[in-house]
Design an enzyme around this catalytic site. Structure first.
Site, PDB file in Angstrom:
ATOM      1  N   GLY A  71       0.808  -1.216   0.000  1.00  0.00           N
ATOM      2  CA  GLY A  71       0.000   0.000   0.000  1.00  0.00           C
ATOM      3  C   GLY A  71       0.840   1.263   0.000  1.00  0.00           C
ATOM      4  N   THR A  72       1.922   1.260   0.757  1.00  0.00           N
ATOM      5  CA  THR A  72       2.751   2.462   0.848  1.00  0.00           C
ATOM      6  C   THR A  72       3.330   2.812  -0.518  1.00  0.00           C
ATOM      7  OG1 THR A  72       3.289   1.926   3.132  1.00  0.00           O
ATOM      8  CG2 THR A  72       4.777   3.449   2.002  1.00  0.00           C
ATOM      9  N   ASN A 147      -8.449   3.277   8.292  1.00  0.00           N
ATOM     10  CA  ASN A 147      -7.814   2.132   8.949  1.00  0.00           C
ATOM     11  C   ASN A 147      -8.046   2.099  10.454  1.00  0.00           C
ATOM     12  OD1 ASN A 147      -6.041   4.401   8.070  1.00  0.00           O
ATOM     13  ND2 ASN A 147      -4.681   3.579   9.620  1.00  0.00           N
ATOM     14  N   GLN A 175      -7.889  -0.572   3.215  1.00  0.00           N
ATOM     15  CA  GLN A 175      -8.723  -1.158   4.271  1.00  0.00           C
ATOM     16  C   GLN A 175     -10.115  -1.534   3.767  1.00  0.00           C
ATOM     17  OE1 GLN A 175      -7.681  -2.257   7.047  1.00  0.00           O
ATOM     18  NE2 GLN A 175      -5.702  -1.220   7.277  1.00  0.00           N
ATOM     19  N   SER A 195      -3.258  -3.202  -0.642  1.00  0.00           N
ATOM     20  CA  SER A 195      -2.127  -3.888  -0.019  1.00  0.00           C
ATOM     21  C   SER A 195      -2.491  -5.359   0.169  1.00  0.00           C
ATOM     22  CB  SER A 195      -1.860  -3.244   1.343  1.00  0.00           C
ATOM     23  OG  SER A 195      -0.981  -4.034   2.093  1.00  0.00           O
ATOM     24  N   HIS A 197      -1.245  -7.679   2.220  1.00  0.00           N
ATOM     25  CA  HIS A 197      -1.266  -8.301   3.556  1.00  0.00           C
ATOM     26  C   HIS A 197      -2.456  -7.897   4.415  1.00  0.00           C
ATOM     27  CE1 HIS A 197       0.520  -5.109   6.313  1.00  0.00           C
ATOM     28  NE2 HIS A 197       0.749  -4.570   5.139  1.00  0.00           N
ATOM     29  N   THR A 233      12.217  -6.937 -10.978  1.00  0.00           N
ATOM     30  CA  THR A 233      11.716  -8.294 -11.220  1.00  0.00           C
ATOM     31  C   THR A 233      10.474  -8.559 -10.385  1.00  0.00           C
ATOM     32  OG1 THR A 233      13.945  -9.015 -11.692  1.00  0.00           O
ATOM     33  CG2 THR A 233      12.384 -10.740 -11.073  1.00  0.00           C
ATOM     34  N   CYS A 322       4.345   7.017  18.685  1.00  0.00           N
ATOM     35  CA  CYS A 322       5.344   7.473  19.640  1.00  0.00           C
ATOM     36  C   CYS A 322       6.251   8.466  18.936  1.00  0.00           C
ATOM     37  CB  CYS A 322       6.136   6.288  20.153  1.00  0.00           C
ATOM     38  SG  CYS A 322       7.065   6.729  21.599  1.00  0.00           S
TER      39      CYS A 322
HETATM   40  C1  LIG Z   1      -5.235   2.811   4.772  1.00  0.00           C
HETATM   41  C2  LIG Z   1      -3.843   2.287   4.604  1.00  0.00           C
HETATM   42  N1  LIG Z   1      -3.086   2.703   3.590  1.00  0.00           N
HETATM   43  C3  LIG Z   1      -1.842   2.260   3.394  1.00  0.00           C
HETATM   44  C4  LIG Z   1      -1.262   1.356   4.248  1.00  0.00           C
HETATM   45  C5  LIG Z   1       0.134   0.866   4.003  1.00  0.00           C
HETATM   46  O1  LIG Z   1       0.117  -0.408   3.415  1.00  0.00           O
HETATM   47  P1  LIG Z   1       1.414  -1.349   3.465  1.00  0.00           P
HETATM   48  O2  LIG Z   1       1.556  -1.842   4.864  1.00  0.00           O
HETATM   49  O3  LIG Z   1       1.110  -2.459   2.497  1.00  0.00           O
HETATM   50  O4  LIG Z   1       2.558  -0.535   3.007  1.00  0.00           O
HETATM   51  C6  LIG Z   1      -1.996   0.898   5.349  1.00  0.00           C
HETATM   52  C7  LIG Z   1      -1.401  -0.020   6.341  1.00  0.00           C
HETATM   53  O5  LIG Z   1      -1.800  -0.060   7.477  1.00  0.00           O
HETATM   54  C8  LIG Z   1      -3.325   1.367   5.526  1.00  0.00           C
HETATM   55  O6  LIG Z   1      -4.086   0.947   6.553  1.00  0.00           O
END
Ligand SMILES: Cc1ncc(COP(=O)(O)O)c(C=O)c1O
Length: 388
Positions: A71-72, A147, A175, A195, A197, A233, A322
């Site tokens: 996702g990032t 999230n 999410q 994402s 996972h 790759t 934190c």
């Molecule tokens: C709404 C949202 N966007 C992006 C991400 C980031 O995804 P990833 O962990 O696959 O980089 C998260 C992860 O918690 C998320 O909840």
């Protein structure tokens, strides 16, 4: 010791059928999907099958799917790929840091950014999006589901506003995937992040949907993988896992699996609200994804409760970050107008598709006791008790 996991919004376990689908792609079939020989051809076919599965989940063409590391990366690819100095970006104050911190970096590079507020229930108002438009607005990025609270955002309305203004609309659907039907055409987005996972595929996998005709500057330079949109790759085993997870998600959205999770979540909410005083649910008045609930338990520190519950065998999550040694309250909850103390006293419970009634019973047994014990130590709670 019994261990119950209620932190699906952080990550989900692989489904056994996802692992089974991935297994051959590590040792027996290990080819590079770009190789011409038979090993490469097999890997390419597997990647393209996964692309079709993901496209079916989103109602788009397979060629519009770019596989990423998560996702990032997808969020960063969308924003950095579209925006240039002088452009304007509209986003919300409740986005994940993958969007928020990317937006902050873009603003240092000469892109103007508007961070929209949200209502007390954690919803972006489409009219605010409309009012924020400027002649130089190039991108609107608003998430599909939050999230921390699970609150679903009015993405289809925002998509219409974006289309009328001829502005790119990106939505972070990390999410939402596997929890809500996602149709990129109905949403009207040109870009959408997922994402792996968070939907029972492996960590380190993800996709960015990029509507045909949308030009993105790539983040990485190298080979011409993913139609020159993402060099590197392909992670064949991971992509196969994501494809299988997409197939399962489509099936489960039709099979009633999500309604079952919603019923568990509702029972958890009612049980806690009925047995713990001075607590409530953040974002409760709004449509939320089925698996998520976010409680505040006044007169305690959420972080201490996360630890106390973990010691009892229940894994949940607090929203605080934190920062330089001090616990900062969640940016999502403070954007909703929660006082810092209440935001710090908030916890997210997020169920997986494997969650059971017995898991909810366990939570209902341990949470009220842990809250009561922590409050006994709280000077503000004693104060309230004395005054009452
Ligand atoms: C709404 C949202 N966007 C992006 C991400 C980031 O995804 P990833 O962990 O696959 O980089 C998260 C992860 O918690 C998320 O909840």
């Amino acid at each position: 010791m019994r261990r119950i996991y209620m932190d699906a919004n952080a990550t989900t376990p692989l489904l056994p059928e996802v692992l089974d689908a991935m297994r051959p792609w590590f040792i027996e079939s290990f080819g590079n999907a770009s190789s011409i020989h038979i090993h490469g051809q097999h890997a390419r076919a597997a990647v393209e099958q996964a692309r079709e599965n993901v496209a079916a989940m989103l109602n788009c063409r397979p060629s519009e799917i770019v596989f990423t590391s998560g996702g990032t990366e997808s969020d960063n690819m969308a924003l950095f790929g579209l925006l240039q100095p002088g452009d304007h970006l509209i986003t919300s104050s409740i986005e994940h840091h993958a969007v928020l911190h990317a937006a902050e970096k873009l603003s240092e590079r000469g892109i103007e950014v508007t961070f929209l507020p949200v209502s007390a229930d954690g919803v972006v108002d489409p009219f605010d999006v409309y009012r924020a438009l400027k002649p130089r607005t190039k991108v609107i990025s608003v998430m599909m589901a939050n999230n921390e609270t699970g609150v679903i955002q009015p993405v289809a309305e925002i998509g219409k506003i974006a289309a009328e203004a001829e502005v790119y609309f990106h939505t972070d659907a990390v999410q939402a995937a596997g929890k809500l039907p996602i149709d990129v055409k109905a949403i009207g987005c040109k870009l959408l992040s997922i994402s792996g996972h968070k939907m029972h595929a492996p960590q380190g996998t993800g996709i960015l949907y990029v509507r045909k005709g949308t030009h993105l500057e790539p983040l990485f330079f190298g080979g011409s993988h993913e139609r020159q949109r993402r060099a590197g790759t392909e992670n064949v085993a991971g992509i196969v896992g994501l494809g299988k997870a997409a197939e399962v998600a489509i099936r489960e959205l039709k099979s009633g699996a999500i309604e079952r999770v919603a019923a568990l979540r509702d029972r958890l909410e009612q049980g806690i609200l009925g047995n713990v005083d001075e607590c409530g649910v953040n974002g409760v008045g709004q449509a939320r994804v089925a698996n998520t609930t976010n409680f505040y338990f006044d007169h305690l520190e959420g972080e201490a409760l996360v630890i106390a519950l973990d010691l009892k065998g229940l894994a949940v999550s607090g929203g605080s970050a934190c920062a330089s040694g001090a616990t900062e309250p969640s940016h999502v909850l403070t954007a909703m107008g929660l006082a810092p103390a209440r935001a710090r006293a908030s916890l997210r419970f997020s169920l997986t598709k494997q969650s059971t009634d017995a898991d909810v019973d366990f939570a209902l047994e341990v949470v009220p006791k842990a809250v009561a014990r922590l409050r006994e130590l709280s000077p503000t709670y004693k104060q309230v008790a004395v005054e009452a």
